[in-house]
Design a protein around this motif. Structure first.
Motif, PDB file in Angstrom:
ATOM      1  N   HIS A  30      22.021  23.603   2.825  1.00  0.00           N
ATOM      2  CA  HIS A  30      23.087  23.184   3.746  1.00  0.00           C
ATOM      3  C   HIS A  30      24.381  23.185   2.947  1.00  0.00           C
ATOM      4  N   PRO A  31      24.872  24.374   2.579  1.00  0.00           N
ATOM      5  CA  PRO A  31      25.902  24.463   1.535  1.00  0.00           C
ATOM      6  C   PRO A  31      27.170  23.661   1.805  1.00  0.00           C
ATOM      7  N   ARG A  32      27.547  23.443   3.062  1.00  0.00           N
ATOM      8  CA  ARG A  32      28.817  22.755   3.293  1.00  0.00           C
ATOM      9  C   ARG A  32      28.634  21.269   3.598  1.00  0.00           C
ATOM     10  N   HIS A  33      27.411  20.769   3.440  1.00  0.00           N
ATOM     11  CA  HIS A  33      27.157  19.363   3.762  1.00  0.00           C
ATOM     12  C   HIS A  33      27.995  18.433   2.882  1.00  0.00           C
TER      13      HIS A  33
ATOM     14  N   THR B  10      31.541  28.569  15.927  1.00  0.00           N
ATOM     15  CA  THR B  10      30.473  27.678  15.481  1.00  0.00           C
ATOM     16  C   THR B  10      29.382  28.487  14.800  1.00  0.00           C
ATOM     17  N   CYS B  11      29.003  28.064  13.600  1.00  0.00           N
ATOM     18  CA  CYS B  11      27.921  28.735  12.873  1.00  0.00           C
ATOM     19  C   CYS B  11      26.625  28.001  13.176  1.00  0.00           C
ATOM     20  N   THR B  12      25.588  28.752  13.546  1.00  0.00           N
ATOM     21  CA  THR B  12      24.331  28.086  13.887  1.00  0.00           C
ATOM     22  C   THR B  12      23.250  28.382  12.860  1.00  0.00           C
ATOM     23  N   PHE B  13      23.658  28.779  11.671  1.00  0.00           N
ATOM     24  CA  PHE B  13      22.605  29.162  10.726  1.00  0.00           C
ATOM     25  C   PHE B  13      21.823  27.958  10.202  1.00  0.00           C
ATOM     26  N   CYS B  14      22.523  26.883   9.844  1.00  0.00           N
ATOM     27  CA  CYS B  14      21.789  25.706   9.385  1.00  0.00           C
ATOM     28  C   CYS B  14      22.197  24.491  10.206  1.00  0.00           C
ATOM     29  N   GLY B  15      21.564  23.356   9.963  1.00  0.00           N
ATOM     30  CA  GLY B  15      21.783  22.156  10.774  1.00  0.00           C
ATOM     31  C   GLY B  15      23.175  21.554  10.654  1.00  0.00           C
ATOM     32  N   CYS B  16      23.999  22.061   9.724  1.00  0.00           N
ATOM     33  CA  CYS B  16      25.376  21.567   9.616  1.00  0.00           C
ATOM     34  C   CYS B  16      26.198  21.965  10.831  1.00  0.00           C
ATOM     35  N   VAL B  17      25.842  23.089  11.468  1.00  0.00           N
ATOM     36  CA  VAL B  17      26.543  23.608  12.649  1.00  0.00           C
ATOM     37  C   VAL B  17      28.072  23.458  12.487  1.00  0.00           C
ATOM     38  N   CYS B  18      28.608  24.082  11.450  1.00  0.00           N
ATOM     39  CA  CYS B  18      30.052  24.019  11.192  1.00  0.00           C
ATOM     40  C   CYS B  18      30.806  24.671  12.345  1.00  0.00           C
ATOM     41  N   ASP B  19      31.798  23.941  12.884  1.00  0.00           N
ATOM     42  CA  ASP B  19      32.523  24.487  14.040  1.00  0.00           C
ATOM     43  C   ASP B  19      33.985  24.744  13.704  1.00  0.00           C
ATOM     44  N   ASP B  20      34.233  25.110  12.447  1.00  0.00           N
ATOM     45  CA  ASP B  20      35.613  25.366  12.028  1.00  0.00           C
ATOM     46  C   ASP B  20      35.759  26.763  11.443  1.00  0.00           C
ATOM     47  N   ILE B  21      34.911  27.686  11.901  1.00  0.00           N
ATOM     48  CA  ILE B  21      34.880  29.020  11.295  1.00  0.00           C
ATOM     49  C   ILE B  21      35.875  29.929  12.016  1.00  0.00           C
ATOM     50  N   GLU B  22      36.532  30.765  11.241  1.00  0.00           N
ATOM     51  CA  GLU B  22      37.397  31.776  11.859  1.00  0.00           C
ATOM     52  C   GLU B  22      36.719  33.130  11.715  1.00  0.00           C
ATOM     53  N   HIS B  35      36.111  30.188   6.047  1.00  0.00           N
ATOM     54  CA  HIS B  35      35.541  28.836   5.972  1.00  0.00           C
ATOM     55  C   HIS B  35      34.013  28.804   5.967  1.00  0.00           C
ATOM     56  N   ALA B  36      33.348  29.903   6.286  1.00  0.00           N
ATOM     57  CA  ALA B  36      31.880  29.869   6.284  1.00  0.00           C
ATOM     58  C   ALA B  36      31.380  29.888   4.842  1.00  0.00           C
ATOM     59  N   CYS B  37      30.195  29.316   4.596  1.00  0.00           N
ATOM     60  CA  CYS B  37      29.593  29.414   3.267  1.00  0.00           C
ATOM     61  C   CYS B  37      28.902  30.771   3.157  1.00  0.00           C
ATOM     62  N   SER B  38      28.288  31.050   2.022  1.00  0.00           N
ATOM     63  CA  SER B  38      27.695  32.377   1.849  1.00  0.00           C
ATOM     64  C   SER B  38      26.548  32.620   2.842  1.00  0.00           C
ATOM     65  N   LEU B  39      25.792  31.564   3.155  1.00  0.00           N
ATOM     66  CA  LEU B  39      24.704  31.736   4.134  1.00  0.00           C
ATOM     67  C   LEU B  39      25.282  32.048   5.514  1.00  0.00           C
ATOM     68  N   GLY B  40      26.326  31.301   5.871  1.00  0.00           N
ATOM     69  CA  GLY B  40      26.946  31.494   7.174  1.00  0.00           C
ATOM     70  C   GLY B  40      27.571  32.872   7.296  1.00  0.00           C
ATOM     71  N   GLU B  41      28.243  33.283   6.243  1.00  0.00           N
ATOM     72  CA  GLU B  41      28.873  34.599   6.257  1.00  0.00           C
ATOM     73  C   GLU B  41      27.825  35.694   6.452  1.00  0.00           C
TER      74      GLU B  41
HETATM   75  S1  SF4 Z   1      28.761  27.744   7.490  1.00  0.00           S
HETATM   76 FE1  SF4 Z   1      27.086  27.360   6.022  1.00  0.00          FE
HETATM   77  S2  SF4 Z   1      26.861  25.129   6.024  1.00  0.00           S
HETATM   78 FE2  SF4 Z   1      28.032  25.652   7.874  1.00  0.00          FE
HETATM   79  S3  SF4 Z   1      26.470  25.871   9.503  1.00  0.00           S
HETATM   80 FE3  SF4 Z   1      26.831  27.908   8.629  1.00  0.00          FE
HETATM   81  S4  SF4 Z   1      25.224  28.114   7.063  1.00  0.00           S
HETATM   82 FE4  SF4 Z   1      25.399  25.925   7.520  1.00  0.00          FE
END
Ligand code: SF4
Lengths: 318, 115
Positions: A30-33, B10-22, B35-41
């Motif tokens: 969860h890299p951005r946690h 909104t990134c749905t890859f992991c449970g963080c569900v970051c909703d600040d992605i451009e 703003h996405a992490c490497s997994l999200g990207e």
């Molecule tokens: S950007 Fe990264 S930390 Fe955020 S939801 Fe996507 S995979 Fe998870």
């Protein structure tokens, strides 16, 4: 035993000064946690961000997350339950058997220190991952974390949160809960919901060969199940909805390509703290959404004669 | 060609569900994420709107969507105890439809949570 004392990630960002990660590796999973919700953010009641917070990592091995932690506690595999119950005893000031503490991989001093820090926190949180909930003890481990946090509320504010993995797995718990009363593993075979993990959980149903058809939605059990389960999926009519042709698609009778959730399919997903968020897809898919395909399958089934008296109550109305 | 820019995606890859992605996208692909992490990207770049797969396969052969839907409905209707499984990578709206279908077909519904 039951009930979870929890809160949103926003509250943790603004208030938590004591953060425990147990059996999880957020730095890699969860890299951005850390940066978005917990450690490094400056919050209303933790104005200096990282400096105002203490982080403890409990795990069986030193993962990259340990670098972010102030205290790393390496425990013996499968000893989570023992440690959690010992902590509960220490928090309440009960005596503990030091010989059995030695088996956990931690010393009694380390546990006392942790229990004291938990009680002295202004706002504490335990995030627990699959290293806790999927190893020896399983849901009893999760229950022990929930109990510990609940009991700490006699001294200070303390909450827990599971570190959920896949995107909308929290959403499936939520939607199942508010529509059937149970979070997963629900049988509707008698026309009303029954819940029994072990009986109605997928691995068990497939390995025992109980089910005689399968509809797989955005998952790839053909790559992850135990082999007898995969064999059973190949034996019965399996239907797969997925943006890609997966391992399961290859052994299925029907595969339907669908738009990718959040990328080309709109809708709602739940974050791990049970906050629903809207999706903003950037692409227009040539394929239909899962929602549309499932609805059309449901409508096709509904046209056939009913197998039992049909309750209309649960059909979505829109 | 000008890029379509989506703010607060909104990134749905992991449970963080970051909703600040451009997201910066052309007609078929997401070409840039902020703003996405490497997994999200990787997640955003891994899915495109290209037609890479047939719309449906029935018994391993390409088929139309209509045929696939009817075949799926037949299989689920005939089964005594169908299983609906997965749910973690689909939207809540789709999950709601899935529960309704499981009820109608008299089956079992389960997610990754039970693993
Ligand atoms: S950007 Fe990264 S930390 Fe955020 S939801 Fe996507 S995979 Fe998870």
């Amino acid at each position: 035993m039951g009930g979870k004392v929890t809160c949103t990630l926003g509250e943790i960002k603004n208030r938590a000064d004591f953060i425990v990660y147990w059996g999880g590796n957020p730095a890699e999973c969860h890299p951005r946690h850390f940066t978005k919700y917990t450690l490094t953010q400056k919050g209303k009641f933790v104005p200096n961000g990282r400096k105002d917070r203490t982080m403890v990592l409990v795990d069986i091995r030193e993962t990259p997350s340990a670098r972010a932690a102030d205290i790393f506690l390496q425990i013996k595999p499968g000893k989570d339950f023992e440690i959690l119950t010992t902590l509960r005893a220490l928090v309440k000031g009960h005596r503990v058997n030091e010989a059995s503490v030695a088996e956990t991989g931690l010393s009694i001093e380390q546990l006392r220190d942790l229990a004291d820090r938990m009680k002295q926190a202004r706002f504490g949180v335990i995030f627990f991952g699959m290293g806790l909930s999927m190893t020896r003890g399983k849901h009893m481990n999760s229950a022990a974390v929930l109990m510990l946090a609940a009991e700490l509320n006699a001294f200070t504010k303390f909450v827990t949160m599971p570190m959920r993995g896949h995107g909308n797995v929290t959403g499936s718990d939520m939607v199942m809960r508010w529509s059937t009363g149970y979070p997963f593993g629900v049988s509707l075979c008698r026309g009303y919901p029954r819940f029994n993990p072990g009986e109605f959980s997928t691995v068990d149903l497939l390995v025992r060969g109980d089910v005689d058809a399968a509809l797989v939605l955005g998952a790839d059990p053909g790559a992850t199940m135990p082999q007898p389960g995969i064999d059973h999926l190949a034996r019965i009519p399996t239907i797969v909805l997925d943006p890609k042709v997966t391992h399961t698609s290859r052994l299925a009778r029907v595969h339907i390509t669908t738009a990718a959730t959040g990328i080309s399919a709109p809708g709602t997903v739940y974050r791990m703290d049970e906050i629903p968020l809207p999706l903003r897809p950037a692409l227009v898919s040539p394929y239909p959404t899962d929602e549309e395909v499932i609805r059309r399958i449901r409508e096709a089934v509904a046209k056939k004669p009913a197998w039992a008296q049909r309750p209309a109550a649960m059909a979505p109305t829109n | 060609m000008s890029l379509n820019i989506v703010q607060h995606a909104t990134c749905t890859f992991c449970g963080c569900v970051c909703d600040d992605i451009e997201l910066h996208a052309d007609a078929e692909k997401i070409v840039k994420t902020k703003h996405a992490c490497s997994l999200g990207e990787a997640w955003f770049r891994n899915h495109t709107a290209e037609r890479l797969y047939p719309e449906a396969l029935v018994d391993g052969q390409p088929a139309t969507l209509d045929t696939a839907i009817d075949t799926a409905a037949d299989h689920l209707y005939k089964a005594h105890m169908p299983l609906v499984y997965g749910l973690s990578n689909i939207t809540c709206e789709a999950q709601r439809e899935a529960i309704s279908l499981a009820e109608l077909a008299g089956g079992v519904i389960d997610s990754h949570t039970s693993l």
